[in-house]
Scaffold this motif. Structure first.
Motif, mmCIF file in Angstrom:
data_model
loop_
_atom_site.group_PDB
_atom_site.id
_atom_site.type_symbol
_atom_site.label_atom_id
_atom_site.label_comp_id
_atom_site.label_asym_id
_atom_site.label_seq_id
_atom_site.Cartn_x
_atom_site.Cartn_y
_atom_site.Cartn_z
ATOM 1 N N GLY A 22 -11.412 4.084 9.967
ATOM 2 C CA GLY A 22 -12.745 3.482 9.962
ATOM 3 C C GLY A 22 -13.671 4.047 8.903
ATOM 4 O O GLY A 22 -14.839 3.671 8.842
ATOM 5 N N LYS A 23 -13.177 4.940 8.068
ATOM 6 C CA LYS A 23 -13.979 5.546 7.001
ATOM 7 C C LYS A 23 -13.294 5.290 5.666
ATOM 8 O O LYS A 23 -12.088 5.075 5.591
ATOM 9 N N VAL A 24 -14.077 5.328 4.601
ATOM 10 C CA VAL A 24 -13.547 5.160 3.247
ATOM 11 C C VAL A 24 -14.073 6.288 2.369
ATOM 12 O O VAL A 24 -15.051 6.953 2.713
ATOM 13 N N VAL A 25 -13.410 6.473 1.253
ATOM 14 C CA VAL A 25 -13.807 7.494 0.287
ATOM 15 C C VAL A 25 -13.560 6.931 -1.110
ATOM 16 O O VAL A 25 -12.696 6.074 -1.298
ATOM 17 N N SER A 26 -14.324 7.399 -2.086
ATOM 18 C CA SER A 26 -14.173 6.901 -3.458
ATOM 19 C C SER A 26 -13.151 7.731 -4.233
ATOM 20 O O SER A 26 -12.880 8.885 -3.898
ATOM 21 N N TYR A 27 -12.642 7.132 -5.287
ATOM 22 C CA TYR A 27 -11.727 7.838 -6.193
ATOM 23 C C TYR A 27 -12.397 9.101 -6.726
ATOM 24 O O TYR A 27 -11.789 10.164 -6.805
ATOM 25 N N GLY A 28 -13.681 8.960 -7.096
ATOM 26 C CA GLY A 28 -14.421 10.094 -7.649
ATOM 27 C C GLY A 28 -14.598 11.227 -6.658
ATOM 28 O O GLY A 28 -14.527 12.398 -7.030
ATOM 29 N N LEU A 29 -14.830 10.900 -5.394
ATOM 30 C CA LEU A 29 -14.985 11.956 -4.395
ATOM 31 C C LEU A 29 -13.664 12.678 -4.172
ATOM 32 O O LEU A 29 -13.648 13.911 -4.029
ATOM 33 N N ILE A 30 -12.570 11.943 -4.190
ATOM 34 C CA ILE A 30 -11.270 12.605 -4.061
ATOM 35 C C ILE A 30 -11.081 13.576 -5.223
ATOM 36 O O ILE A 30 -10.688 14.730 -5.025
ATOM 37 N N ALA A 31 -11.360 13.123 -6.441
ATOM 38 C CA ALA A 31 -11.224 13.999 -7.614
ATOM 39 C C ALA A 31 -12.107 15.237 -7.466
ATOM 40 O O ALA A 31 -11.670 16.362 -7.754
ATOM 41 N N PHE A 32 -13.323 15.054 -6.985
ATOM 42 C CA PHE A 32 -14.232 16.175 -6.770
ATOM 43 C C PHE A 32 -13.681 17.144 -5.733
ATOM 44 O O PHE A 32 -13.690 18.364 -5.932
ATOM 45 N N LEU A 33 -13.192 16.594 -4.624
ATOM 46 C CA LEU A 33 -12.704 17.438 -3.535
ATOM 47 C C LEU A 33 -11.510 18.307 -3.942
ATOM 48 O O LEU A 33 -11.324 19.387 -3.391
ATOM 49 N N ILE A 34 -10.724 17.836 -4.888
ATOM 50 C CA ILE A 34 -9.562 18.630 -5.312
ATOM 51 C C ILE A 34 -9.874 19.466 -6.555
ATOM 52 O O ILE A 34 -8.967 20.044 -7.153
ATOM 53 N N GLY A 35 -11.150 19.507 -6.929
ATOM 54 C CA GLY A 35 -11.558 20.360 -8.041
ATOM 55 C C GLY A 35 -11.312 19.765 -9.416
ATOM 56 O O GLY A 35 -11.297 20.486 -10.410
ATOM 57 N N ARG A 36 -11.136 18.454 -9.491
ATOM 58 C CA ARG A 36 -10.896 17.762 -10.770
ATOM 59 C C ARG A 36 -11.867 16.594 -10.909
ATOM 60 O O ARG A 36 -11.468 15.440 -10.993
ATOM 61 N N ALA A 65 -18.924 2.136 -5.660
ATOM 62 C CA ALA A 65 -19.813 1.060 -5.225
ATOM 63 C C ALA A 65 -19.280 0.350 -3.984
ATOM 64 O O ALA A 65 -19.920 -0.565 -3.468
ATOM 65 N N GLY A 66 -18.106 0.762 -3.505
ATOM 66 C CA GLY A 66 -17.513 0.134 -2.335
ATOM 67 C C GLY A 66 -16.621 -1.049 -2.650
ATOM 68 O O GLY A 66 -16.178 -1.745 -1.738
ATOM 69 N N ARG A 67 -16.340 -1.269 -3.931
ATOM 70 C CA ARG A 67 -15.442 -2.367 -4.300
ATOM 71 C C ARG A 67 -14.008 -2.005 -3.955
ATOM 72 O O ARG A 67 -13.585 -0.856 -4.107
ATOM 73 N N LEU A 68 -13.266 -3.003 -3.556
ATOM 74 C CA LEU A 68 -11.870 -2.812 -3.179
ATOM 75 C C LEU A 68 -10.984 -2.742 -4.413
ATOM 76 O O LEU A 68 -11.387 -3.122 -5.509
ATOM 77 N N ALA A 69 -9.773 -2.279 -4.206
ATOM 78 C CA ALA A 69 -8.804 -2.189 -5.297
ATOM 79 C C ALA A 69 -8.455 -3.586 -5.787
ATOM 80 O O ALA A 69 -8.210 -4.478 -4.975
ATOM 81 N N PRO A 70 -8.431 -3.765 -7.100
ATOM 82 C CA PRO A 70 -8.041 -5.078 -7.615
ATOM 83 C C PRO A 70 -6.560 -5.352 -7.309
ATOM 84 O O PRO A 70 -5.756 -4.431 -7.218
ATOM 85 N N HIS A 71 -6.250 -6.592 -7.114
ATOM 86 C CA HIS A 71 -4.864 -7.029 -6.901
ATOM 87 C C HIS A 71 -4.269 -6.514 -5.587
ATOM 88 O O HIS A 71 -3.068 -6.310 -5.483
ATOM 89 N N TRP A 72 -5.133 -6.236 -4.581
ATOM 90 C CA TRP A 72 -4.637 -5.825 -3.259
ATOM 91 C C TRP A 72 -5.360 -6.648 -2.195
ATOM 92 O O TRP A 72 -6.286 -6.164 -1.546
ATOM 93 N N PRO A 73 -4.957 -7.881 -2.011
ATOM 94 C CA PRO A 73 -5.676 -8.764 -1.087
ATOM 95 C C PRO A 73 -5.657 -8.289 0.366
ATOM 96 O O PRO A 73 -6.552 -8.611 1.132
ATOM 97 N N GLY A 74 -4.674 -7.514 0.759
ATOM 98 C CA GLY A 74 -4.592 -7.054 2.142
ATOM 99 C C GLY A 74 -5.473 -5.862 2.471
ATOM 100 O O GLY A 74 -5.629 -5.501 3.643
ATOM 101 N N GLN A 75 -6.089 -5.260 1.469
ATOM 102 C CA GLN A 75 -6.903 -4.063 1.718
ATOM 103 C C GLN A 75 -8.068 -4.370 2.652
ATOM 104 O O GLN A 75 -8.346 -3.612 3.582
ATOM 105 N N ARG A 76 -8.749 -5.468 2.414
ATOM 106 C CA ARG A 76 -9.908 -5.800 3.250
ATOM 107 C C ARG A 76 -9.495 -5.993 4.709
ATOM 108 O O ARG A 76 -10.168 -5.512 5.617
#
Length: 113
Positions: A22-36, A65-76
């Motif tokens: 029920g939660k989401v995270v951004s690519y940038g936050l993941i990079a931040f959390l792992i020190g990169r 911005a909360g946009r979904l991954a392109p080319h992954w229609p099942g993500q939503r």
């Protein structure tokens, strides 16, 4: 500085495994959390190649911005099934559903590693 791709991949997957339902995270936050913090695009590359099975909740990763991954229609559909809320523009409501990782017990996070 050169990135050890396998170590980077392991770190990314450890964070993804810890994202609650029920939660989401951004690519940038993941990079931040792992020190990169400058490697958010590399996080996306890891996800494109590593998230083929149902055992890893890669669908919980969106852009800042909360946009979904392109080319992954099942993500939503996967996110909606978990109760993730969407704005009228089709983006995830990051204020309501963004993962507040600082609110977890560190034992919970590191038990996924």
């Amino acid at each position: 500085m050169r990135v050890d791709y396998e170590a980077f991949r392991r770190d990314v997957m450890s964070v993804i495994a810890a994202i609650p339902r029920g939660k989401v995270v951004s690519y940038g936050l993941i990079a931040f959390l792992i020190g990169r913090p400058r490697n958010s695009r590399l996080v996306g590359r890891v996800l494109r190649t590593a998230c083929d099975g149902p055992h890893m909740p890669c669908h919980r990763v969106v852009n800042s911005a909360g946009r979904l991954a392109p080319h992954w229609p099942g993500q939503r559909q996967l996110l909606e099934a978990e109760g993730v809320l969407f704005k009228p523009n089709g983006h995830v409501d990051m204020k309501q559903c963004g993962w507040r990782f600082m609110e977890i017990d560190s034992d919970d996070f590191f038990s996924h590693a």
